[in-house]
Write a protein that holds these residues in place. Structure first.
Motif, PDB file in Angstrom:
ATOM      1  N   GLY A  70     -57.855 -22.209  21.179  1.00  0.00           N
ATOM      2  CA  GLY A  70     -57.448 -20.922  21.947  1.00  0.00           C
ATOM      3  C   GLY A  70     -56.459 -21.277  23.052  1.00  0.00           C
ATOM      4  N   ASN A  71     -56.133 -20.142  23.627  1.00  0.00           N
ATOM      5  CA  ASN A  71     -55.291 -20.119  24.717  1.00  0.00           C
ATOM      6  C   ASN A  71     -55.643 -20.986  25.925  1.00  0.00           C
ATOM      7  N   ASN A  72     -54.843 -21.962  26.685  1.00  0.00           N
ATOM      8  CA  ASN A  72     -55.254 -22.596  27.923  1.00  0.00           C
ATOM      9  C   ASN A  72     -56.213 -23.582  27.549  1.00  0.00           C
ATOM     10  N   ALA A  73     -56.453 -23.970  26.321  1.00  0.00           N
ATOM     11  CA  ALA A  73     -57.363 -25.153  26.216  1.00  0.00           C
ATOM     12  C   ALA A  73     -56.784 -26.604  26.033  1.00  0.00           C
ATOM     13  N   THR A  74     -57.511 -27.688  26.225  1.00  0.00           N
ATOM     14  CA  THR A  74     -57.070 -28.915  26.133  1.00  0.00           C
ATOM     15  C   THR A  74     -58.139 -29.820  25.438  1.00  0.00           C
ATOM     16  N   ILE A  75     -57.543 -30.502  24.470  1.00  0.00           N
ATOM     17  CA  ILE A  75     -58.423 -31.468  23.728  1.00  0.00           C
ATOM     18  C   ILE A  75     -57.653 -32.784  23.820  1.00  0.00           C
ATOM     19  N   SER A  76     -58.337 -33.695  24.237  1.00  0.00           N
ATOM     20  CA  SER A  76     -57.946 -35.067  24.419  1.00  0.00           C
ATOM     21  C   SER A  76     -58.679 -36.102  23.578  1.00  0.00           C
ATOM     22  N   CYS A  77     -58.109 -37.092  22.964  1.00  0.00           N
ATOM     23  CA  CYS A  77     -58.896 -38.270  22.688  1.00  0.00           C
ATOM     24  C   CYS A  77     -59.781 -38.046  21.454  1.00  0.00           C
ATOM     25  N   CYS A  78     -60.350 -36.996  21.281  1.00  0.00           N
ATOM     26  CA  CYS A  78     -61.588 -36.806  20.543  1.00  0.00           C
ATOM     27  C   CYS A  78     -61.062 -36.220  19.197  1.00  0.00           C
ATOM     28  N   GLU A  79     -62.195 -35.886  18.319  1.00  0.00           N
ATOM     29  CA  GLU A  79     -61.979 -35.432  16.913  1.00  0.00           C
ATOM     30  C   GLU A  79     -62.743 -33.982  16.950  1.00  0.00           C
ATOM     31  N   VAL A  80     -61.959 -32.916  16.421  1.00  0.00           N
ATOM     32  CA  VAL A  80     -62.461 -31.485  16.462  1.00  0.00           C
ATOM     33  C   VAL A  80     -61.978 -31.124  15.118  1.00  0.00           C
ATOM     34  N   LEU A  81     -63.025 -30.980  14.265  1.00  0.00           N
ATOM     35  CA  LEU A  81     -62.890 -30.190  12.942  1.00  0.00           C
ATOM     36  C   LEU A  81     -63.599 -28.990  12.441  1.00  0.00           C
ATOM     37  N   ASN A  82     -62.730 -28.266  11.494  1.00  0.00           N
ATOM     38  CA  ASN A  82     -63.529 -26.907  11.215  1.00  0.00           C
ATOM     39  C   ASN A  82     -64.317 -25.969  12.268  1.00  0.00           C
ATOM     40  N   SER A  83     -63.370 -25.960  13.441  1.00  0.00           N
ATOM     41  CA  SER A  83     -63.884 -25.028  14.448  1.00  0.00           C
ATOM     42  C   SER A  83     -63.017 -24.113  14.720  1.00  0.00           C
ATOM     43  N   PHE A 102     -67.263 -35.174  19.699  1.00  0.00           N
ATOM     44  CA  PHE A 102     -67.179 -34.932  18.321  1.00  0.00           C
ATOM     45  C   PHE A 102     -67.497 -33.251  18.302  1.00  0.00           C
ATOM     46  N   LEU A 103     -66.767 -32.519  17.814  1.00  0.00           N
ATOM     47  CA  LEU A 103     -67.144 -31.151  17.463  1.00  0.00           C
ATOM     48  C   LEU A 103     -66.862 -30.751  15.985  1.00  0.00           C
ATOM     49  N   CYS A 104     -67.468 -30.283  15.341  1.00  0.00           N
ATOM     50  CA  CYS A 104     -67.297 -29.926  13.830  1.00  0.00           C
ATOM     51  C   CYS A 104     -68.377 -28.653  13.471  1.00  0.00           C
ATOM     52  N   ALA A 105     -67.615 -27.759  12.895  1.00  0.00           N
ATOM     53  CA  ALA A 105     -68.261 -26.473  12.113  1.00  0.00           C
ATOM     54  C   ALA A 105     -68.959 -25.800  13.241  1.00  0.00           C
ATOM     55  N   ALA A 106     -68.016 -25.411  14.264  1.00  0.00           N
ATOM     56  CA  ALA A 106     -68.690 -24.659  15.490  1.00  0.00           C
ATOM     57  C   ALA A 106     -67.842 -23.263  15.935  1.00  0.00           C
ATOM     58  N   LEU A 107     -68.403 -22.462  16.410  1.00  0.00           N
ATOM     59  CA  LEU A 107     -67.480 -21.387  17.176  1.00  0.00           C
ATOM     60  C   LEU A 107     -68.107 -21.334  18.472  1.00  0.00           C
ATOM     61  N   ILE A 108     -66.972 -21.750  19.341  1.00  0.00           N
ATOM     62  CA  ILE A 108     -67.054 -21.951  20.629  1.00  0.00           C
ATOM     63  C   ILE A 108     -66.442 -20.785  21.498  1.00  0.00           C
ATOM     64  N   GLY A 148     -71.951 -31.763  15.700  1.00  0.00           N
ATOM     65  CA  GLY A 148     -71.549 -31.882  14.199  1.00  0.00           C
ATOM     66  C   GLY A 148     -72.383 -32.652  13.317  1.00  0.00           C
ATOM     67  N   SER A 149     -73.672 -32.746  13.584  1.00  0.00           N
ATOM     68  CA  SER A 149     -74.663 -33.457  12.379  1.00  0.00           C
ATOM     69  C   SER A 149     -75.055 -32.078  11.699  1.00  0.00           C
ATOM     70  N   ASN A 150     -73.921 -31.912  10.926  1.00  0.00           N
ATOM     71  CA  ASN A 150     -74.467 -30.419  10.091  1.00  0.00           C
ATOM     72  C   ASN A 150     -75.109 -30.912   8.635  1.00  0.00           C
TER      73      ASN A 150
END
Length: 730
Positions: free
Chosen positions: A317-330, A344-350, A363-365
């Motif tokens: 989304g707007n004005n968001a920042t992700i550094s260094c890590c891993e984000v999948l299916n979100s 780590f972020l996976c399979a999520a609605l934030i 992410g332990s889904n």
């Protein structure tokens, strides 16, 4: 083996569109001519210009296919190979400078195939440049491969003529099993992504979304790539099927393929060293740099990826920042922060205004036989250091999760809570209304910070940043009833005795408004964790009081805002401006924009019945609803108040209203004191102070407490409220 085709050299630069897909009566340049809006009038080369070009070691398969403007200077074209129709704008004897790089205008040391150039471009050492329309004052330096294919879709999940459905690009958000997949498109807003991912059972709606997306773009083959005015691309390996807005800056990227990168003078986008972006949309004002890898993604405007981040099958989304890590299916709503390499972020609605701490593993889904787990988190979600959550889990707005491995699914329905894993006593501990009791500074400052950091220049959706809003306050209203019910069960040792929920709530209400000394040790909660151990609620009387005070504060502040906006001078005038039958209703967080369920259902109906015939029309509705939001929020706040007071609009009179004003002032005073107290702890705690030799050193490093601008602002707001209420009482 690799398929290597042998073609005549004379074929280079021609036949861009497969003849089978060329409209009758059209040539391969018909779309290119529509796309080129430079206004430059091109002509054929003169004999003298051809002579100069040949002398400068340039070659062409057909000099009649080189067209130029009247202000073309052949002396500024050297060591280039031309194939197909190439059109060149004005070239003047001057240099373009960007940052510390200065280069003379002209075309040098490059292979150029069927391209259009605007005025005063710099092209040097571009080894393969094909089928692009390039704007004015563009710098292209040291690029291995820059070209467009006839089926280019520029990151949009559409199909071109003759393509099979299997090649369509989808984003598999919220769930790894593709059950919530959506089709990316340029201009996709967070609300679009949420609607598409959420209402999966409505097949007619899903079909319409797909139809609207396909209709948004032309299915014809043969569109050229575009590079907007004043773009700078240097030291980059591969750019293929990329549409680039004006004023973008790309340096040192490894691979950019099948993308739209939106950029504008007031919202410049940047892609930096070592980045690889494939199958995506980059919004206005985005920054991507230092080794980022993103595949099948959408970055909404003014979001950032940096320092080796991985973004796959996700919407940011707007004005968001992700550094260094891993984000999948979100699917991530605006104002999300995730800065640490080991999160780590996976399979999520934030749902926005969120922060992922170091070591957070959301992410332990794979806890069933399929990858079908999900996390759903309301606004203000904050999993702390080294938090591990199990799918499926769901969290109310502004939930803070303390360090720990949570091995069972969670359903935290109390907003503003602190969730802790008490391993020593083998129990889950939840403190409702934690933020108001212990960290009011962070809660209030974040709301202010998000508004200040909203850099969007094209605000299609009204994003709510206030922590007191219809979504959180509906949860507060539910939480009040929940605490009442659990209190009654606590006094009954867990036995409801055949009472209904309403009867238990009435019994708990009496208990919580009386002597609460028996509740100090906490009470048991039910349904918060999928485990046999106990869930303990702490600080229940305090939380209950705070929740109820928030309802009054939220409502009266909204009414005071209306009174001031419209210059109302009496309670009767105020009441006349209010809805006769306010309804609290159900509200949705639609990509950061809060909408009532009635509005959302009307939106869905409009899409399905064709009233909203395009994504543009959907976005116009977002804007219209954003303009109405203040009025709707005010009605919602009033409905909350009437429900808590157990009266109707007939019973809401001047006496009732005036009786609430002192309470609102006390609540604001308590909030401002809590903001100061929370920050003051950082100056008083000896373990915080021990790293400084003197108070002077501490103040120099972290700033003087008395000079804190946010605290000063809150005190000003309190004084303004005092003056407002004084005028009303007078």
């Amino acid at each position: 083996m690799n398929e290597i085709r042998k073609l005549a050299v004379s074929a280079i630069g021609y036949g861009f569109i497969d003849p089978a897909f060329l409209p009758e009566g059209k040539d391969e340049y018909h779309l290119r001519n529509l796309q080129n809006r430079s206004g430059i009038s091109y002509r054929n080369l003169s004999a003298y210009e051809i002579e100069v070009l040949v002398r400068n070691n340039n070659t062409s398969d057909d000099w009649n296919k080189i067209q130029v403007s009247d202000l073309f200077n052949p002396e500024l074209v050297k060591n280039c190979k031309f194939f197909g129709l190439v059109r060149i704008g004005k070239l003047e004897s001057l240099a373009l400078q960007h940052h510390n790089v200065t280069h003379p205008v002209g075309l040098y040391n490059s292979t150029i195939i069927s391209c259009d150039f605007g005025d005063n471009v710099v092209v040097d050492n571009v080894k393969y440049l094909a089928n692009y329309i390039i704007g004015n004052e563009v710098l292209l330096l040291n690029i291995h491969e820059l070209h467009t294919t006839q089926k280019a879709k520029f990151g949009n999940g559409i199909l071109k003529e003759g393509e099979d459905e299997a090649v369509r690009v989808w984003l598999e958000v919220c769930n790894e099993n593709a059950g919530r997949k959506i089709i990316p498109f340029n201009g996709m807003l967070p609300g679009d992504a949420w609607l598409w991912a959420h209402y999966r059972a409505d097949k007619a709606l899903m079909d319409r979304f797909k139809e609207l997306t396909q209709l948004r773009f032309d299915a014809q083959r043969g569109y050229y790539g575009k590079i907007g005015d004043r773009c700078v691309i240097k030291n980059t390996s591969i750019i293929k099927d990329v549409w680039l807005g004006s004023d973008a800056y790309i340096k040192g990227a490894n691979k950019l393929k099948n993308l739209t990168i939106n950029s504008a003078p007031d919202a410049m986008s940047q892609v930096g060293e070592g980045c690889e972006l494939v199958n995506g949309i980059v919004g206005y004002g985005c920054r991507v740099f230092y080794g980022v890898k993103a595949v099948r993604f959408v970055m909404a405007s003014h979001s950032q990826l940096k320092y080796g981040a991985r973004l796959i099958n996700s919407y940011l989304g707007n004005n968001a920042t992700i550094s260094c890590c891993e984000v999948l299916n979100s699917l991530i709503f605006p104002a999300h922060e995730q800065h640490h390499n080991n999160s780590f972020l996976c399979a999520a609605l934030i749902m926005g205004q969120s922060n992922m701490a170091a070591g957070a593993t959301i992410g332990s889904n794979h806890n069933s036989r399929a990858a079908d787990g999900e996390i759903v988190a309301g606004r203000g979600f904050w999993p702390g250091l080294c938090v591990s959550l199990k799918h499926n889990s769901k969290f109310a707005c502004f939930t803070l999760i303390a360090k720990g491995a949570y091995s069972s699914e969670l359903n935290i329905t109390l907003p503003f809570s602190l969730v802790s894993n008490d391993e020593g006593n083998n129990r889950l501990v939840v403190m409702p209304a934690y933020w108001f009791q212990y960290n009011m500074y962070a809660l209030a400052r974040n709301a202010y910070k998000y508004v200040d950091r909203d850099k969007r220049t094209r605000k299609r959706q009204y994003i709510e940043y206030d922590f007191l809003a219809p979504d959180s306050m509906n949860e507060v209203m539910t939480a009040i009833r929940t605490l009442e019910r659990f209190t009654a069960l606590h006094q009954r040792n867990g036995d409801a005795g055949g009472l209904s929920d309403a009867e238990l709530e009435q019994e708990g209400r009496v208990a919580l408004q009386g002597d609460t000394s028996g509740l100090k040790a906490g009470i048991r909660a039910y349904g918060f964790e999928n485990a046999g151990r106990m869930t303990l609620l702490t600080k229940v009387p305090e939380a209950y009081r705070i929740y109820r005070e928030l309802v009054v504060y939220y409502a009266v502040m909204q009414l005071l805002s209306l009174q001031q906006e419209q210059g109302l001078t009496s309670f009767d005038a105020l009441k006349a401006a209010l809805p006769a039958m306010p309804a609290r209703g159900h509200w949705h967080n639609v990509g950061g924009q809060l909408m009532s369920d009635d509005t959302v259902q009307g939106l869905i109906a409009g899409i399905k019945n064709g009233t909203l015939e395009s994504w543009k029309a959907v976005h116009a509705l977002y804007e219209a609803e954003g303009a109405r939001y203040a009025e709707q929020k005010r009605a919602h706040a009033l409905a909350c108040l009437l429900e808590q007071l157990e009266i109707g609009m007939d019973g809401f009179n001047e006496t009732v209203f005036n009786s609430l004003l002192p309470q609102v002032l006390r609540t604001k005073e308590w909030m401002v004191a809590g903001i100061f107290r929370a920050r003051a702890k950082d100056y008083e705690n000896p373990f915080r102070k021990m790293v400084y030799e003197t108070d002077a050193e501490m103040n120099e490093v972290i700033g003087h407490l008395d000079e804190n601008s946010f605290i000063a602002q809150q005190r000003e707001e309190l004084e303004t409220l005092r003056n407002t209420l004084a005028r009303l009482w007078k």
